[in-house]
Scaffold this motif. Sequence first.
Motif, mmCIF file in Angstrom:
data_model
loop_
_atom_site.group_PDB
_atom_site.id
_atom_site.type_symbol
_atom_site.label_atom_id
_atom_site.label_comp_id
_atom_site.label_asym_id
_atom_site.label_seq_id
_atom_site.Cartn_x
_atom_site.Cartn_y
_atom_site.Cartn_z
ATOM 1 N N ASP A 87 0.838 -1.212 0.000
ATOM 2 C CA ASP A 87 0.000 0.000 0.000
ATOM 3 C C ASP A 87 0.867 1.254 0.000
ATOM 4 O OD1 ASP A 87 -2.323 -1.467 -0.025
ATOM 5 O OD2 ASP A 87 -2.607 -1.412 2.153
ATOM 6 N N TYR A 88 1.904 1.271 0.829
ATOM 7 C CA TYR A 88 2.813 2.426 0.855
ATOM 8 C C TYR A 88 3.495 2.607 -0.503
ATOM 9 C CZ TYR A 88 2.537 2.962 5.969
ATOM 10 O OH TYR A 88 2.115 3.198 7.250
ATOM 11 N N LEU A 89 3.983 1.497 -1.074
ATOM 12 C CA LEU A 89 4.738 1.590 -2.321
ATOM 13 C C LEU A 89 3.854 1.992 -3.498
ATOM 14 C CD1 LEU A 89 6.966 -1.587 -1.872
ATOM 15 C CD2 LEU A 89 7.690 0.800 -1.661
ATOM 16 N N ALA A 90 2.626 1.537 -3.484
ATOM 17 C CA ALA A 90 1.704 1.868 -4.582
ATOM 18 C C ALA A 90 1.423 3.362 -4.649
ATOM 19 C CB ALA A 90 0.406 1.092 -4.415
ATOM 20 N N ALA A 91 1.585 4.018 -3.525
ATOM 21 C CA ALA A 91 1.316 5.457 -3.478
ATOM 22 C C ALA A 91 2.463 6.283 -4.031
ATOM 23 C CB ALA A 91 1.012 5.875 -2.036
ATOM 24 N N VAL A 92 3.609 5.662 -4.282
ATOM 25 C CA VAL A 92 4.771 6.371 -4.831
ATOM 26 C C VAL A 92 4.701 6.302 -6.356
ATOM 27 C CG1 VAL A 92 7.273 6.549 -4.879
ATOM 28 C CG2 VAL A 92 6.125 5.753 -2.803
ATOM 29 N N LYS A 93 4.532 7.436 -7.002
ATOM 30 C CA LYS A 93 4.337 7.488 -8.449
ATOM 31 C C LYS A 93 5.673 7.635 -9.181
ATOM 32 C CE LYS A 93 0.007 7.216 -7.605
ATOM 33 N NZ LYS A 93 -0.601 5.874 -7.691
ATOM 34 N N PRO A 94 5.699 7.277 -10.484
ATOM 35 C CA PRO A 94 6.956 7.327 -11.250
ATOM 36 C C PRO A 94 7.617 8.702 -11.311
ATOM 37 C CG PRO A 94 5.350 5.981 -12.392
ATOM 38 C CD PRO A 94 4.625 6.613 -11.241
ATOM 39 N N ASN A 95 6.868 9.761 -11.133
ATOM 40 C CA ASN A 95 7.465 11.099 -11.186
ATOM 41 C C ASN A 95 8.029 11.546 -9.834
ATOM 42 O OD1 ASN A 95 5.070 11.416 -9.850
ATOM 43 N ND2 ASN A 95 4.382 13.207 -11.039
ATOM 44 N N SER A 96 7.941 10.673 -8.841
ATOM 45 C CA SER A 96 8.426 11.020 -7.505
ATOM 46 C C SER A 96 9.933 10.842 -7.411
ATOM 47 C CB SER A 96 7.734 10.136 -6.467
ATOM 48 O OG SER A 96 8.334 10.297 -5.192
ATOM 49 N N ASP A 97 10.570 11.707 -6.613
ATOM 50 C CA ASP A 97 12.011 11.572 -6.362
ATOM 51 C C ASP A 97 12.328 10.259 -5.646
ATOM 52 O OD1 ASP A 97 12.447 14.017 -7.518
ATOM 53 O OD2 ASP A 97 12.504 15.120 -5.616
ATOM 54 N N ALA A 98 11.332 9.695 -4.970
ATOM 55 C CA ALA A 98 11.548 8.460 -4.201
ATOM 56 C C ALA A 98 11.202 7.206 -5.011
ATOM 57 C CB ALA A 98 10.711 8.487 -2.926
ATOM 58 N N TYR A 99 10.887 7.392 -6.304
ATOM 59 C CA TYR A 99 10.408 6.241 -7.081
ATOM 60 C C TYR A 99 11.468 5.144 -7.215
ATOM 61 C CZ TYR A 99 8.279 3.532 -10.821
ATOM 62 O OH TYR A 99 7.739 2.513 -11.574
ATOM 63 N N LEU A 100 12.719 5.548 -7.491
ATOM 64 C CA LEU A 100 13.775 4.538 -7.620
ATOM 65 C C LEU A 100 13.925 3.741 -6.327
ATOM 66 C CD1 LEU A 100 16.640 6.318 -9.591
ATOM 67 C CD2 LEU A 100 15.233 4.411 -10.353
ATOM 68 N N ASN A 101 13.893 4.437 -5.208
ATOM 69 C CA ASN A 101 14.009 3.753 -3.921
ATOM 70 C C ASN A 101 12.829 2.832 -3.686
ATOM 71 O OD1 ASN A 101 15.354 3.172 -1.531
ATOM 72 N ND2 ASN A 101 14.179 4.670 -0.379
ATOM 73 N N SER A 102 11.641 3.260 -4.135
ATOM 74 C CA SER A 102 10.452 2.415 -3.963
ATOM 75 C C SER A 102 10.571 1.133 -4.773
ATOM 76 C CB SER A 102 9.187 3.177 -4.363
ATOM 77 O OG SER A 102 9.057 3.279 -5.772
ATOM 78 N N LEU A 103 11.216 1.235 -5.952
ATOM 79 C CA LEU A 103 11.426 0.028 -6.762
ATOM 80 C C LEU A 103 12.367 -0.946 -6.048
ATOM 81 C CD1 LEU A 103 11.779 1.573 -10.337
ATOM 82 C CD2 LEU A 103 9.879 0.191 -9.485
ATOM 83 N N LEU A 104 13.396 -0.389 -5.411
ATOM 84 C CA LEU A 104 14.321 -1.241 -4.654
ATOM 85 C C LEU A 104 13.610 -1.937 -3.501
ATOM 86 C CD1 LEU A 104 17.565 0.938 -4.423
ATOM 87 C CD2 LEU A 104 17.206 -1.101 -5.802
ATOM 88 N N VAL A 105 12.799 -1.194 -2.779
ATOM 89 C CA VAL A 105 12.067 -1.774 -1.651
ATOM 90 C C VAL A 105 11.075 -2.821 -2.143
ATOM 91 C CG1 VAL A 105 10.521 -1.302 0.287
ATOM 92 C CG2 VAL A 105 12.363 0.307 -0.259
ATOM 93 N N ALA A 106 10.400 -2.519 -3.257
ATOM 94 C CA ALA A 106 9.450 -3.481 -3.827
ATOM 95 C C ALA A 106 10.170 -4.756 -4.262
ATOM 96 C CB ALA A 106 8.718 -2.856 -5.012
ATOM 97 N N ALA A 107 11.360 -4.605 -4.860
ATOM 98 C CA ALA A 107 12.142 -5.776 -5.277
ATOM 99 C C ALA A 107 12.477 -6.644 -4.074
ATOM 100 C CB ALA A 107 13.415 -5.330 -5.980
ATOM 101 N N ASP A 108 12.842 -6.002 -2.986
ATOM 102 C CA ASP A 108 13.153 -6.734 -1.756
ATOM 103 C C ASP A 108 11.927 -7.494 -1.261
ATOM 104 O OD1 ASP A 108 14.762 -7.478 0.514
ATOM 105 O OD2 ASP A 108 13.667 -6.000 1.674
ATOM 106 N N TYR A 110 9.266 -8.572 -3.000
ATOM 107 C CA TYR A 110 8.912 -9.707 -3.859
ATOM 108 C C TYR A 110 9.942 -10.839 -3.744
ATOM 109 C CZ TYR A 110 5.218 -6.873 -5.895
ATOM 110 O OH TYR A 110 4.088 -6.118 -6.070
ATOM 111 N N GLN A 111 11.194 -10.467 -3.500
ATOM 112 C CA GLN A 111 12.202 -11.511 -3.315
ATOM 113 C C GLN A 111 11.922 -12.318 -2.051
ATOM 114 O OE1 GLN A 111 16.276 -10.208 -3.622
ATOM 115 N NE2 GLN A 111 17.097 -12.170 -2.966
ATOM 116 N N THR A 112 11.525 -11.635 -0.968
ATOM 117 C CA THR A 112 11.213 -12.358 0.276
ATOM 118 C C THR A 112 10.006 -13.267 0.096
ATOM 119 O OG1 THR A 112 9.801 -10.557 1.115
ATOM 120 C CG2 THR A 112 12.131 -10.493 1.710
#
Length: 420
Positions: A87-108, A110-112
């Motif tokens: 839910d937190y990650l879905a709220a981070v949009k591609p134009n956000s400065d935090a988007y790259l970090n959100s992708l890293l967190v999301a990758a983590d 899905y890996q778990t």
Amino acid sequence: MSYSAKVISMIEMGKFDDVETEFEKALQNDNADLVYSLAEELYSMGFSELAQKAYQFLLDEYPEEDQLRTALADIAISEGNNDEALDYLAAVKPNSDAYLNSLLVAADLYQTQGLFEVSEQKLLSALAIAPEEPILIFALAEFYFDIKKYHHALPLYLKLIKSGHTELSQVNITQRLGFSYAVIGKFEQALGYLEQVHEDDIDFDTRFQLAFTELQLKQYDEAIKNFTKLKKSSTDYTTVYPYLAEAYEQQGLLQQALEVLQEGLRVDQYNIKLYQLASSVALKLQQPKLAEKHLRSALALEPDNMTIVIQLSNLLVELKKYHENIELLTDYLQKDETDPQLYWNLGKSYAEIEDDKHALENYQVAARAFDNQPDFLREASFFYRKVGRLEDAKKFVDEYLELVPEDLEMLDLQDELQDL
């Protein structure tokens, strides 16, 4: 002193009783930067519940700050609250400065969950946006390393090394390269990197990989030195014992090899491989009783392990313990085991005690599986001639000579049978 600083000071001094009270004061009185730093420190110190409260407090005040959402998602993942993290990650949009970090967190995340393809796609998406960002290259390399896709990890680690990054997130990149090369069997490249790792930075797994690499490159003295260091620093690292024994054996030091294997068995008395290797080395040292003892110990642990059964049977035949071998194998055949080697060994044992009837029965069964095995065909040829089954003997001889045409004794037997 700010309330945030006071909270950290109280935790460091072990004064936990009033931490909650001072924490609330920090939220209400300190500025946002201090509260954010407090949240970061609390999370790094393992106080994730308080960190979560601080991040959430800031997010309520500054809902546009997506970096807070990725921090909260990271905490949610560590707490096992995956839906909350999403839910937190879905709220981070591609134009956000935090988007790259959100992708890293999301990758983590899905890996778990074992969703490796999704995790990989998140990391590749991040890298497509910032292809030269070291943290992203490193994250993808670590992902491949963790899921044992070392061929994929290697070029990423190499890219980091070439750009001057030898360590990221307290991970030694040189060590990773050496380990990865070793695992895929490129031992010369592996050794070049593993030898660059400083002695103080070598952990148990890296020490093992270094020694294993030296073993594969036939640098036996160095392998023995590093395996021995590992054994002394971690006696329960049982993987070391068979390879250290192999290094000794390759140098003809059979007694040392046996001693290492027996030491390993004192550490791990349930290690089947160690029993098998100890038996093999004991036999080379002309200690057949010890060889048999180790195989029987292994069989007691895994009575249905047919590899051990066959090894023990082969040894009993070699030691001319034919009655014991018959007793052993008859028991397994009564359990409906159908490995053809059992029948061959039984046939051989019955033949040696001159029970031709039972020998013939077992050779006939074994012949179905070993009709292209020279050792069996040679043995069967002599047995069938002995019991008067001359046509069968001729057939076995002919089949054998097709495989080993230069065997003079068998050529003589072929001539003899043709005259009968």
